[in-house]
Design a protein around this motif. Structure first.
Motif, PDB file in Angstrom:
ATOM      1  N   ILE A   1       0.862  -1.188   0.000  1.00 48.90           N
ATOM      2  CA  ILE A   1       0.000   0.000   0.000  1.00 48.90           C
ATOM      3  C   ILE A   1       0.898   1.237   0.000  1.00 48.90           C
ATOM      4  CG2 ILE A   1      -1.747   1.317   1.237  1.00 48.90           C
ATOM      5  CD1 ILE A   1      -2.787  -1.271   2.413  1.00 48.90           C
ATOM      6  N   VAL A   2       0.764   2.047  -1.037  1.00 49.15           N
ATOM      7  CA  VAL A   2       1.545   3.276  -1.156  1.00 49.15           C
ATOM      8  C   VAL A   2       0.947   4.362  -0.271  1.00 49.15           C
ATOM      9  CG1 VAL A   2       2.164   5.138  -2.751  1.00 49.15           C
ATOM     10  CG2 VAL A   2       2.354   2.754  -3.485  1.00 49.15           C
ATOM     11  N   THR A   3       1.810   5.114   0.404  1.00 48.89           N
ATOM     12  CA  THR A   3       1.359   6.219   1.251  1.00 48.89           C
ATOM     13  C   THR A   3       2.132   7.496   0.891  1.00 48.89           C
ATOM     14  OG1 THR A   3       2.984   5.861   3.014  1.00 48.89           O
ATOM     15  CG2 THR A   3       0.941   4.565   3.117  1.00 48.89           C
ATOM     16  N   GLN A   4       1.748   8.575   1.515  1.00 46.04           N
ATOM     17  CA  GLN A   4       2.404   9.856   1.285  1.00 46.04           C
ATOM     18  C   GLN A   4       3.872   9.800   1.692  1.00 46.04           C
ATOM     19  OE1 GLN A   4       1.232  12.500  -0.391  1.00 46.04           O
ATOM     20  NE2 GLN A   4       3.288  13.381  -0.156  1.00 46.04           N
ATOM     21  N   ALA A   5       4.204   8.915   2.636  1.00 41.20           N
ATOM     22  CA  ALA A   5       5.599   8.794   3.069  1.00 41.20           C
ATOM     23  C   ALA A   5       6.487   8.353   1.909  1.00 41.20           C
ATOM     24  CB  ALA A   5       5.702   7.801   4.227  1.00 41.20           C
ATOM     25  N   ASP A   6       5.973   7.471   1.046  1.00 38.81           N
ATOM     26  CA  ASP A   6       6.737   7.034  -0.121  1.00 38.81           C
ATOM     27  C   ASP A   6       6.949   8.198  -1.083  1.00 38.81           C
ATOM     28  OD1 ASP A   6       6.799   4.016   0.314  1.00 38.81           O
ATOM     29  OD2 ASP A   6       4.640   4.379   0.357  1.00 38.81           O
ATOM     30  N   ILE A   7       5.896   8.944  -1.327  1.00 35.15           N
ATOM     31  CA  ILE A   7       5.953  10.056  -2.274  1.00 35.15           C
ATOM     32  C   ILE A   7       6.899  11.137  -1.755  1.00 35.15           C
ATOM     33  CG2 ILE A   7       4.596  11.836  -3.423  1.00 35.15           C
ATOM     34  CD1 ILE A   7       2.177   9.867  -3.154  1.00 35.15           C
ATOM     35  N   ALA A   8       6.874  11.378  -0.440  1.00 36.32           N
ATOM     36  CA  ALA A   8       7.745  12.395   0.160  1.00 36.32           C
ATOM     37  C   ALA A   8       9.216  12.031  -0.037  1.00 36.32           C
ATOM     38  CB  ALA A   8       7.420  12.549   1.642  1.00 36.32           C
ATOM     39  N   LYS A   9       9.549  10.748   0.102  1.00 37.67           N
ATOM     40  CA  LYS A   9      10.941  10.320  -0.084  1.00 37.67           C
ATOM     41  C   LYS A   9      11.367  10.515  -1.530  1.00 37.67           C
ATOM     42  CE  LYS A   9      13.013   7.272   2.589  1.00 37.67           C
ATOM     43  NZ  LYS A   9      13.526   6.007   3.151  1.00 37.67           N
ATOM     44  N   MET A  10      10.459  10.251  -2.462  1.00 38.33           N
ATOM     45  CA  MET A  10      10.785  10.430  -3.873  1.00 38.33           C
ATOM     46  C   MET A  10      10.958  11.914  -4.185  1.00 38.33           C
ATOM     47  SD  MET A  10      11.502   9.200  -6.792  1.00 38.33           S
ATOM     48  CE  MET A  10      11.126   7.467  -6.499  1.00 38.33           C
ATOM     49  N   CYS A  11      10.082  12.761  -3.647  1.00 42.79           N
ATOM     50  CA  CYS A  11      10.219  14.204  -3.853  1.00 42.79           C
ATOM     51  C   CYS A  11      11.563  14.707  -3.319  1.00 42.79           C
ATOM     52  CB  CYS A  11       9.081  14.952  -3.154  1.00 42.79           C
ATOM     53  SG  CYS A  11       7.470  14.805  -3.955  1.00 42.79           S
ATOM     54  N   GLU A  12      11.945  14.206  -2.167  1.00 47.49           N
ATOM     55  CA  GLU A  12      13.223  14.614  -1.573  1.00 47.49           C
ATOM     56  C   GLU A  12      14.387  14.258  -2.489  1.00 47.49           C
ATOM     57  OE1 GLU A  12      15.862  13.849   2.512  1.00 47.49           O
ATOM     58  OE2 GLU A  12      13.985  12.762   2.171  1.00 47.49           O
ATOM     59  N   LEU A  13      14.348  13.061  -3.065  1.00 53.77           N
ATOM     60  CA  LEU A  13      15.412  12.641  -3.975  1.00 53.77           C
ATOM     61  C   LEU A  13      15.447  13.534  -5.217  1.00 53.77           C
ATOM     62  CD1 LEU A  13      17.584  10.557  -4.886  1.00 53.77           C
ATOM     63  CD2 LEU A  13      15.712   9.296  -5.971  1.00 53.77           C
ATOM     64  N   LEU A  14      14.284  13.765  -5.820  1.00 53.36           N
ATOM     65  CA  LEU A  14      14.224  14.574  -7.028  1.00 53.36           C
ATOM     66  C   LEU A  14      14.738  15.986  -6.782  1.00 53.36           C
ATOM     67  CD1 LEU A  14      10.722  13.478  -8.420  1.00 53.36           C
ATOM     68  CD2 LEU A  14      12.969  12.791  -9.293  1.00 53.36           C
ATOM     69  N   GLU A  15      14.344  16.572  -5.677  1.00 50.52           N
ATOM     70  CA  GLU A  15      14.773  17.940  -5.383  1.00 50.52           C
ATOM     71  C   GLU A  15      16.261  18.006  -5.032  1.00 50.52           C
ATOM     72  OE1 GLU A  15      13.195  20.438  -6.086  1.00 50.52           O
ATOM     73  OE2 GLU A  15      11.055  19.969  -6.032  1.00 50.52           O
ATOM     74  N   THR A  16      16.820  16.886  -4.574  1.00 53.52           N
ATOM     75  CA  THR A  16      18.256  16.846  -4.272  1.00 53.52           C
ATOM     76  C   THR A  16      19.080  16.705  -5.551  1.00 53.52           C
ATOM     77  OG1 THR A  16      17.862  15.853  -2.100  1.00 53.52           O
ATOM     78  CG2 THR A  16      20.072  15.596  -3.030  1.00 53.52           C
ATOM     79  N   VAL A  17      18.674  15.773  -6.425  1.00 55.41           N
ATOM     80  CA  VAL A  17      19.420  15.509  -7.653  1.00 55.41           C
ATOM     81  C   VAL A  17      19.157  16.588  -8.709  1.00 55.41           C
ATOM     82  CG1 VAL A  17      19.766  13.858  -9.547  1.00 55.41           C
ATOM     83  CG2 VAL A  17      19.419  13.020  -7.209  1.00 55.41           C
ATOM     84  N   LYS A  18      17.919  17.065  -8.803  1.00 55.06           N
ATOM     85  CA  LYS A  18      17.499  18.007  -9.845  1.00 55.06           C
ATOM     86  C   LYS A  18      17.898  17.486 -11.229  1.00 55.06           C
ATOM     87  CE  LYS A  18      17.595  22.214  -6.982  1.00 55.06           C
ATOM     88  NZ  LYS A  18      17.557  21.474  -5.702  1.00 55.06           N
TER      89      LYS A  18
END
Length: 636
Positions: free
Chosen positions: A489-506
């Motif tokens: 079951i996907v939750t907002q916690a998964d999405i938050a971790k992905m957002c963090e990675l994307l914003e770090t790598v750009k």
């Protein structure tokens, strides 16, 4: 239900509804179930449902639970009969179908326990025949099954009616097909742990239901769906006998429908609009069908294969051939990150900026090197900043034998060099492993160690590809770490971790997979998380300048007409990729994704796929390469 045949569906022998998503399809089936339950409840009568297990119906069950909890849909007057059960498993076994149904539906609605029937997997062998007769009798006593829910296996089985099952078969003990057992291997932590037998309703039992709904998701089901819907009835594909039923509907998503004639070759069944996409698909298909290179096709090839109107609109053949040859040729590039200071008007990836920040998303360790190991190596050689992010640990795919090997090494090293006092972790895990046995659920410590094993393999593989291990990012997304196969079951916690990675790598470019996969598979859920994260990051400056390239996923490849970027590999580059795959020791005996008659392990299957793609390009009249990795552009 009357089967309304249109020009495009004229080859289909079963009414088939195609939906944008699995959720949309499940709403249709949930509506039918809801309407029937409400009608029967109002009349004081019971509703009898036939239920399926596996990942396919999970979203349907979640919708039914939602309707019960939020809309008051009552199951108090519902009787259920499950299709099948593994023989030899107790009802509380984590992989038994009784346990699955309790977790996925029964425990969340007001069904009466005495009204839920699942075949008994522990009945004595001498009593199996009578137990199966009793199951048939219970269905008859309930008035027969009103609505039967079905999935379909890659062998064409419904329930556990494997190839060879005829329309007269009733509930019985069956031997499971090797492919069926292989597909269940991850659930059981190894194929050797999958039961060899099951008790299943027969094809005849299924056909006796008043109404049937078959659900199918993902491209992995596309081939068997086409054979079932358009082929003749045969015991080789038991699902084809559903053609006999006068109230059967297939509800499938776009990916599962992709090999139906109206989807893949619509020009063979009716007039179509010749877009650039359909033109490319048709011409490349024609070349492969006739065994000719693109530049050797003639007008007669087009007219004899349902494409005369294409000639009228865009012909003659010579002009079409040249145009599609150029389009296909322009997919080939040795610079997957873009070639600096070069004319990029006909290149898949733009020249600037350079170097690029390239983000490789791998749902599990091995997916990256298996699908684009050569491309990763190329990106690094060309000076791009490469980050490989493993979205999950992959610990559910590690056999217990590998954990024992690691524990024995730790204990031996500890005894010889460190001392007994520092062996507590190893001995704790060893004790837990012994207590859980072959079928018990892994403890958090066991899963942690399995994850560390796969991390070690990923680092070894990365070094083989020329990637610094500092460039690896282990995300350990919560949906995976807190779940099990078919229960994620996907939750907002998964999405938050992905957002963090994307914003770090750009990133300037992202390589990802999971598009078109079974919605509850790890790749599909990983892609769902990426999609949600991209939506949240849409306002970021880097997002506007980011290309997304989709790779197909383990054990499969894009069709020729779907390929937007083809990265050729030299013999040495390809062998280096194979060595990278070989570093994933815990996965060596597993052929991910689809089965292959030629290949029994991951590196041989990768060789079959990548070399096979090179052969397709060669046959189309393009340059001959050793191997090719392929990507499809994704529109954000």
């Amino acid at each position: 239900m009357t089967h309304l045949v249109s020009e495009l569906t004229q080859l289909e022998r079963i009414p088939t509804q195609i939906y944008e998503s699995a959720d949309a399809a499940c709403l249709t089936v949930a509506d039918a179930i809801t309407d029937l339950i409400q009608q029967r409840n109002a009349a004081g009568k019971a509703t009898v449902l036939g239920l399926a297990t596996g990942s396919t119906p999970v979203r349907l069950y979640r919708e039914l639970i939602r309707r019960h909890q939020q809309e008051g849909l009552s199951f108090a007057n519902v009787i259920t009969f499950n299709l099948d059960e593994y023989y030899g498993l107790a009802g509380d076994h984590p992989e038994s179908y009784r346990k699955f149904m309790q977790d996925q539906l029964f425990d969340h609605v007001d069904l009466k326990p005495e009204n839920t029937y699942v075949p008994d997997g522990l009945v004595d062998r001498d009593a199996v025949f009578q137990s199966c007769k009793d199951y048939e009798a219970a269905i008859a006593d309930a008035g027969g099954i009103d609505i039967q829910i079905l999935g379909i296996g890659r062998t064409g089985h419904i329930g556990f009616n494997e190839p060879g099952s005829g329309p007269e078969t009733l509930t019985r003990l069956v031997t499971l097909d090797n492919l069926t057992r292989r597909d269940a291997a991850r659930d059981f932590l190894g194929e050797e742990n999958v039961p060899r037998h099951a008790i299943t309703m027969g094809v005849g039992t299924i056909l006796a239901a008043h109404q049937l709904f078959l659900l199918a998701w993902g491209e992995g089901k596309a081939s068997i769906m086409a054979q079932t819907v358009e082929g003749k009835q045969t015991e080789t594909i038991p699902a084809t006998f559903l053609q006999q039923h006068n109230n059967c509907t297939f509800c499938i998503d776009q990916a599962a429908a992709s090999q139906l004639t109206r989807q893949c070759h619509p020009w063979l069944v009716g007039r179509i609009e010749w877009t650039e996409e359909t033109t490319r698909k048709a011409v490349l298909w024609l070349a492969q069908k006739t065994g000719k290179s693109l530049l050797k096709l003639v007008d007669e090839d087009y007219t004899e294969n349902g494409m005369s109107d294409l000639l009228v609109e865009q012909g003659p053949a010579y002009d079409l051939n040249i145009r599609l040859f150029n389009v296909t040729q322009h997919t080939i590039t040795g610079w997957p990150g873009g070639k600096p200071n070069a004319d990029d008007s006909h290149r898949p990836e733009r020249a600037t900026p350079y170097p690029k920040r390239s983000l490789i998303l791998s749902p599990e360790p091995l997916d990256d090197v298996y699908c684009l190991g050569g491309t990763i190596n190329r990106l690094k050689q060309h000076g791009n900043q490469v980050t490989i992010a493993y979205q999950t640990s992959g610990n559910l795919a590690v056999p217990d034998t590998e954990v024992r090997r690691a524990i024995e090494l730790m204990i031996e090293l500890g005894t010889d060099r460190i001392g007994e006092a520092d062996l507590s972790y190893a001995t704790t895990v060893e004790t837990q492993l012994n207590e859980k046995g072959s079928f018990g659920a892994d403890t958090s410590e066991i899963r942690q160690l399995k994850g560390l094993i796969r991390r070690s393999e990923a680092r070894s593989s990365a070094r083989t590809l020329g990637i610094d291990t500092e460039s690896l990012h282990f995300m350990d997304l919560p949906f995976y770490e807190e779940g099990r196969y078919r229960r994620f079951i996907v939750t907002q916690a998964d999405i938050a971790k992905m957002c963090e990675l994307l914003e770090t790598v750009k990133p300037h470019q992202i390589f990802a997979t999971g598009y078109g996969h079974d919605p509850l598979s790890v790749p599909a859920l990983s892609f769902e998380i990426l999609s949600a994260a991209l939506e949240q990051c849409a306002g970021s400056e880097w997002f506007k300048d980011c290309n997304i390239w989709l790779y197909k996923g383990p054990a499969d490849e894009w069709e020729a007409h779907e390929i937007d970027m083809a990265v050729p590999l030299s013999p040495d580059e390809f062998e280096n990729k194979i060595q990278g795959i070989y570093q994933h020791q815990t996965q060596r005996s597993q052929s991910p994704g689809r089965a292959s008659k030629k290949s029994s392990n991951s590196w041989d299957l990768a060789r079959e796929i990548n070399c096979g793609t090179a052969e397709i390009y060669d046959a189309l009249g393009l340059a001959e390469y050793e191997a090719i990795e392929c990507f499809k552009r994704y529109s954000k």
